[in-house]
Motif scaffolding. Sequence first.
Motif, PDB file in Angstrom:
ATOM      1  N   GLU A 160       0.836  -1.210   0.000  1.00 20.81           N
ATOM      2  CA  GLU A 160       0.000   0.000   0.000  1.00 20.81           C
ATOM      3  C   GLU A 160       0.869   1.258   0.000  1.00 20.81           C
ATOM      4  N   ALA A 161       1.986   1.208   0.746  1.00 19.12           N
ATOM      5  CA  ALA A 161       2.893   2.368   0.786  1.00 19.12           C
ATOM      6  C   ALA A 161       3.503   2.639  -0.574  1.00 19.12           C
ATOM      7  N   MET A 162       3.783   1.572  -1.352  1.00 18.78           N
ATOM      8  CA  MET A 162       4.373   1.764  -2.682  1.00 18.78           C
ATOM      9  C   MET A 162       3.328   2.214  -3.702  1.00 18.78           C
ATOM     10  N   CYS A 163       2.068   1.872  -3.472  1.00 19.31           N
ATOM     11  CA  CYS A 163       1.012   2.261  -4.416  1.00 19.31           C
ATOM     12  C   CYS A 163       0.735   3.761  -4.395  1.00 19.31           C
ATOM     13  N   ARG A 164       0.886   4.386  -3.236  1.00 23.44           N
ATOM     14  CA  ARG A 164       0.574   5.822  -3.135  1.00 23.44           C
ATOM     15  C   ARG A 164       1.364   6.666  -4.121  1.00 23.44           C
ATOM     16  N   PRO A 165       2.696   6.549  -4.178  1.00 25.11           N
ATOM     17  CA  PRO A 165       3.431   7.371  -5.146  1.00 25.11           C
ATOM     18  C   PRO A 165       3.188   6.959  -6.597  1.00 25.11           C
ATOM     19  N   ILE A 166       2.833   5.690  -6.836  1.00 26.68           N
ATOM     20  CA  ILE A 166       2.530   5.293  -8.213  1.00 26.68           C
ATOM     21  C   ILE A 166       1.261   5.997  -8.683  1.00 26.68           C
ATOM     22  N   ARG A 167       0.259   6.064  -7.818  1.00 23.58           N
ATOM     23  CA  ARG A 167      -0.953   6.817  -8.157  1.00 23.58           C
ATOM     24  C   ARG A 167      -0.608   8.279  -8.419  1.00 23.58           C
ATOM     25  N   ALA A 168       0.247   8.828  -7.563  1.00 23.69           N
ATOM     26  CA  ALA A 168       0.618  10.237  -7.709  1.00 23.69           C
ATOM     27  C   ALA A 168       1.325  10.492  -9.038  1.00 23.69           C
ATOM     28  N   LEU A 169       2.214   9.585  -9.438  1.00 23.77           N
ATOM     29  CA  LEU A 169       2.973   9.756 -10.672  1.00 23.77           C
ATOM     30  C   LEU A 169       2.052   9.821 -11.886  1.00 23.77           C
ATOM     31  N   THR A 170       1.039   8.960 -11.923  1.00 24.50           N
ATOM     32  CA  THR A 170       0.150   8.925 -13.082  1.00 24.50           C
ATOM     33  C   THR A 170      -0.913  10.004 -13.028  1.00 24.50           C
ATOM     34  N   GLN A 171      -1.535  10.178 -11.866  1.00 24.06           N
ATOM     35  CA  GLN A 171      -2.639  11.135 -11.769  1.00 24.06           C
ATOM     36  C   GLN A 171      -2.159  12.570 -11.892  1.00 24.06           C
ATOM     37  N   ALA A 172      -0.916  12.830 -11.516  1.00 23.32           N
ATOM     38  CA  ALA A 172      -0.373  14.189 -11.635  1.00 23.32           C
ATOM     39  C   ALA A 172      -0.392  14.664 -13.079  1.00 23.32           C
ATOM     40  N   LYS A 173      -0.295  13.726 -14.002  1.00 29.10           N
ATOM     41  CA  LYS A 173      -0.236  14.093 -15.419  1.00 29.10           C
ATOM     42  C   LYS A 173      -1.531  13.764 -16.150  1.00 29.10           C
ATOM     43  N   GLY A 174      -2.595  13.538 -15.373  1.00 25.37           N
ATOM     44  CA  GLY A 174      -3.904  13.346 -15.971  1.00 25.37           C
ATOM     45  C   GLY A 174      -4.159  11.957 -16.517  1.00 25.37           C
ATOM     46  N   HIS A 175      -3.431  10.939 -16.037  1.00 24.52           N
ATOM     47  CA  HIS A 175      -3.606   9.573 -16.539  1.00 24.52           C
ATOM     48  C   HIS A 175      -4.319   8.712 -15.509  1.00 24.52           C
ATOM     49  N   ASP A 176      -5.021   7.695 -15.981  1.00 22.93           N
ATOM     50  CA  ASP A 176      -5.708   6.743 -15.123  1.00 22.93           C
ATOM     51  C   ASP A 176      -4.756   5.587 -14.831  1.00 22.93           C
ATOM     52  N   THR A 177      -4.409   5.413 -13.569  1.00 21.74           N
ATOM     53  CA  THR A 177      -3.444   4.380 -13.180  1.00 21.74           C
ATOM     54  C   THR A 177      -3.884   2.992 -13.640  1.00 21.74           C
ATOM     55  N   SER A 178      -5.174   2.707 -13.531  1.00 16.12           N
ATOM     56  CA  SER A 178      -5.651   1.355 -13.819  1.00 16.12           C
ATOM     57  C   SER A 178      -5.533   0.970 -15.290  1.00 16.12           C
ATOM     58  N   GLN A 179      -5.338   1.964 -16.164  1.00 18.49           N
ATOM     59  CA  GLN A 179      -5.246   1.677 -17.601  1.00 18.49           C
ATOM     60  C   GLN A 179      -3.821   1.359 -18.043  1.00 18.49           C
ATOM     61  N   HIS A 180      -2.913   1.187 -17.103  1.00 20.53           N
ATOM     62  CA  HIS A 180      -1.519   0.883 -17.409  1.00 20.53           C
ATOM     63  C   HIS A 180      -1.225  -0.606 -17.213  1.00 20.53           C
ATOM     64  N   VAL A 181      -0.139  -1.037 -17.831  1.00 24.69           N
ATOM     65  CA  VAL A 181       0.432  -2.357 -17.573  1.00 24.69           C
ATOM     66  C   VAL A 181       1.571  -2.168 -16.581  1.00 24.69           C
ATOM     67  N   LEU A 182       1.732  -3.091 -15.660  1.00 25.66           N
ATOM     68  CA  LEU A 182       2.822  -3.021 -14.689  1.00 25.66           C
ATOM     69  C   LEU A 182       3.986  -3.866 -15.186  1.00 25.66           C
ATOM     70  N   ALA A 183       5.097  -3.213 -15.532  1.00 25.17           N
ATOM     71  CA  ALA A 183       6.308  -3.925 -15.958  1.00 25.17           C
ATOM     72  C   ALA A 183       7.202  -4.087 -14.735  1.00 25.17           C
ATOM     73  N   VAL A 184       7.373  -5.319 -14.311  1.00 25.19           N
ATOM     74  CA  VAL A 184       8.014  -5.601 -13.029  1.00 25.19           C
ATOM     75  C   VAL A 184       9.420  -6.150 -13.263  1.00 25.19           C
ATOM     76  N   PHE A 185      10.385  -5.589 -12.545  1.00 22.12           N
ATOM     77  CA  PHE A 185      11.743  -6.122 -12.642  1.00 22.12           C
ATOM     78  C   PHE A 185      12.491  -5.813 -11.354  1.00 22.12           C
ATOM     79  N   GLY A 186      13.769  -6.155 -11.330  1.00 24.72           N
ATOM     80  CA  GLY A 186      14.520  -6.054 -10.081  1.00 24.72           C
ATOM     81  C   GLY A 186      14.385  -7.356  -9.310  1.00 24.72           C
TER      82      GLY A 186
END
Length: 1292
Positions: free
Chosen positions: A463-489
């Motif tokens: 949940e702590a990691m989701c908050r800034p991800i929402r901020a990154l997308t919504q700040a620029k007018g994008h819907d977070t749920s419409q993205h694909v999550l590319a996971v690495f590391g």
Amino acid sequence: MEDKFCFAIDRGGTFTDVYARCPNGKVRVMKLLSEDPSNYDDAPTEGIRRILEQESGERISRSAPMDTRKIDWIRMGTTVATNALLERKGERMTLAITEGFKDLLHIGNQSRPNIFDLKVICPDVLYEEVVEVRERVIPRQDVMQMEASNNQWDVQRGTTGEDLLVIKEVDECKLRQDLMTVLKKGITSLAVVLLHSYMYKAHETKVGMIARELGFSHVSLSSEVIPMVKAVPRGYTACSDAYLTPHIKSYLKGFASGFKDELKGVNVLFMQSDGGLTQMNRFCGSRAILSGPAGGVVGYAMTSYKKLGCRPVIGFDMGGTSTDVSRYAGEYEHVFESTTAGVTIQAPQLDVNTVAAGGGSQLFFRSGMFVVGPESAGAHPGPVCYKKGGPLAVTDANLALGRLLPQYFPKIFGPKENEPLDKKSTIAAFKKIAREVNAGRPGKNKKLSDEEVAMGFIRVANEAMCRPIRALTQAKGHDTSQHVLAVFGGAGGQHACAVGRALGMQTAIVHKYAGILSAFGMALADVVHEAQEPCAKTYHPDNFSYIDSRLEALEQECITSLKDQGFSAKTIECETYLNLRYQGTDCALMCTAVRDEATSSACSYGDFQQTFLDRYKREFGFVISDREILVDDIRVRGIGKSMIDVDEQVPQAQGEPQIETVTSVYFEEGWLDTKVYMLDSLACGHIISGPAIIMDKLSTILIEPDCTGSITSYGDVQIQIGKAKRQVVGSDLDEIQLSIFSHRFMSLAEQMGRILQRTSISTNIKERLDFSCALFGPDGGLVSNAPHIPVHLGAMQETVQYQIEALGSELRDGDVLLSNHPSAGGSHLPDLTVITPVFHKGVDNPVFYVASRGHHADIGGITPGSMPPHSTSIHQEGAVFLSFKLVEQGIFQEEKLTEALMAPGRIPGSSGTRNLKDNLSDLRAQVAANHKGIQLVNELIDFYSLSVVQAYMNHIQTSAELAVGDLLKKVGSDVRSKSGSCLLHAIDHMDDGSPIELTVDINVKEGTAVFDFQGTGPEVWGNCNAPRAVTVSAIIYCLRAMVGHDIPLNQGCLKPISIKIPAGSILNPSLEAAVVGGNVQTSQRVVDVILRAFKACAASQGCMNNITFGDDKFGYYETVSGGAGAGPTWHGRSGVHVHMTNTRITDPEILERRYPVTLNKFTLNPGTGGRGKFRGGDGIIRELLFRRPLTLSILTERRVFAPYGLEGGEDGAKGNNILIRNCGRVIRLASKTSVAVGKGDVFQLFTPGGGGYGHPGNAASDNSKYSEPPRKKHRYLQRGSVHEYTRAQESV
């Protein structure tokens, strides 16, 4: 070449990853420790040696240079620059800067990094010595040729087309003497930063030439490193270049020495922060900060976006020590000013947001809540399971839950780095923290098992990691749920399903090389050459020929550079950009051109204006008609295409996937049998249903229940994420849910803030971010508030509660209220609070309230800006709203609102609002932000139920109550042991003699206290009266600062506190009292008195130093920093804002370019901090020369009563305000005054120092070099646009 080896390497902080393509087409991947001095000197060299040795079958000695005949190319990203910056291990260097500004980079923008730290810690400056260069260049403005000639000023045309005045040439004789002094100390690296050199570089060029002639081995000129306006970030960038480039060159020399002929004939390229490669000899410090993370962005961008149907992608790179988040939707997203390790760098950098400490995020149980980070276990000692005595961390939780399988990990742990992961110690650590959790649970509640505790920490971490991800997308007018999550590391695969589900995403993609994707990205990247120059033209057809010519020149520079590196014309592409902004705003957007068709707004390179308008509309919700668009910078990005294809397809599946083993893994449902598969045994078309684990040599991928993994034709794992189930949560306290709700409530307030910023129109709200958004319970009690602007803390609660009491049952669904009156919880009149009740179906009364408070630039009154220095009545300060229905039954009351905003104009000498259009637009934006809050509250209620959400609202407030209660018990016990009493007392005075007196009576047993301000002076004839809400905010600020760790800032903070303020006093004035100075000055004195009572630290400067100047055409306002108070274990910071303000100051170049003033001096005032065992911070000297007749207004304090020292420490120096007339007459100005100034007059501001702590005879060693305290050594390195936004909000 097919018959040679190709290597792509990412040298990270913990591990070095290697991707190698062998002559026979075989691919090798490898992971080794970045630091292992007992086995090898350099990890990338060792990785290359091992692969060459293993593939050739020939032994290759570590001690002799390697033969390079079999190597085609090496591409590398490295954290060498970042580590040197973090650890301050770069080259010894000197700063050469315009005379009068030697401390400019120490002061920076004057804001402090963490607003609640009493011990203000700012990172070290990079330079060791400062040389002040006697020279001066200023913008010409309206100076006529005759005046210039009479003063012997030379008129020069800058590269932007603007005229400048050279009022002082470089004093070469003094410069040579000063530089020789530095050289004698053994310092040979120099950064040169002269004011306005971004558009007039002749003086910097001269300084550089002299320095090289004298023997400096490296010189970084700011005008060459990055020719962009703003002296402070450009100065930091030049310093980072001078500090890091020699260090990088030294590393590169060492790297090359490990090969025969120092890699001659091998194409060696290094990754830059912008995602492009450059040749080894061009790799420099200021472009190397994100060298490693940039490879990961290129890796997922090149392998995910097109394969997934060009759907926008969120990159989620979770490693052992950090979690990086970024976005790609067809083009790389760059930022051009970003802060890393306290150093603001102006250079194109990929927008990589470090949002958490990755697997190393430490786990705590604190004040009844599960807390994850921000402290990090780091690579050393690492988590408990690393067997080096480290703390419990996220990696331990995954191990305890069976999500990590030790048998598949290399034996590189323990003191000798030869042991496996230690699951036994991890289990023991969780048993210990589980006992701690259960000890605080009410008897009737079921005890949590060790696994439930570990699972709770995983849920909170996600949940702590989701908050800034929402901020990154919504700040620029994008819907977070419409993205694909590319996971690495290395750690990302364990969290992919849970994070994707929490964000509403349907798909996650895990590349087959996810564990080394940054290295793989190096192999895919292109070579890039950037060229950029400043501009000052409007975007208008009259200027298109100039813009075209400059783009063409920069394009040619890029092409020539890339051809010199061996690229043909066919493989070179150029991207052209203009950095555009609206006239009168600071929000610039770097825009490419639309090339589809010729339009009236298109130059020969395309229509840049259309891109600007489209982006502005998407990000901010509107465009501004009839406003000029300015071109700040012209930029060309030349790209040499690598043309490397490394995508290998995998065979089609011939049968069912082969199960390696079955293990037991803990999920929400409990322990479940989980099949384990090896990635290299899976083929295209294999379907893996959850729960399952897919093991790779380099990472672990967890497929959760209700999720399905499938293997793509390229061997990647594509996960279809099941929808989140409606959770059955009871109303009784569950500590895990408590932590999750804490994040949800805060996220709600943050998302409201993003809507407000996007839809507002004024500079104050949109760019300065001077606003707060908050959620309140049905009783008006604060639940969550964002951002944490000190003077807003708790204040809005009183506003909401006043409205509930005043209107109560009259409120209907569709009503929105407006208030700003001090008696109704207001701070000062320009802060307009918009309140909306939240109704839920089937409930008659509001179930919650949402509110937003924004600072409006003008709401009328006797002076522009609505902050008059001499007001004596509230009605002179602007429009007043007690309980005004802004929206009634869904209808915006524009006519009544306009009438109220213009009402001050009926008072003689006063005016109605001077900015009605902005007021109306911003109030609509506040209504929209509240509407977003209502939507989010109802979504929470629909998911959990009303009773549960309201129950956790109360639980969150109880958590804050516990934290403050614990503080009061501790302080009360300490005081009683020393004095035998639990009474604290303090008194201090305003400059007019008004006492502010406080007695604190602590009940140690209950953990409660009474704050009694009896003895405080009466209301004053002036504007330093402070509304009760300001005192409440000051108390919450002090309590949070003294608690020393993050706690929910809500109504619970005040539950253990009873506040008594005498009616009619300066802290509880009458309805008619003027209050504008109370918010910005008296608030600081209240803080001083509280901290003095608790003996927390000596007084800081205790003043915001409010300075205003202007005429009937413009107005300018600033607050100026001073010294911070010393404490029991620390020296005070010099030249920084303290306590109730954290405002950034205007950069000197912006100030002189936009306003008719010259900044003669801006530097520290040595010796003004109080002496003591620990000394107070110094104040500053700021000297302004006025270039035309203006009115100067000052609103200051601590000119009569000095900032106190504590425990024998001496007082800090008082401040002073001096006006020097053009004729030489010197006048001392009062603390609060307004005066006409003429052309050539000079205003000198001397701000107060901080008080000392402890007797001077016991002085601690001079800690002028500020190092971080142990508790913060292992906080993860925050960076990226989300972090910059948060810092900007906390700098209001």
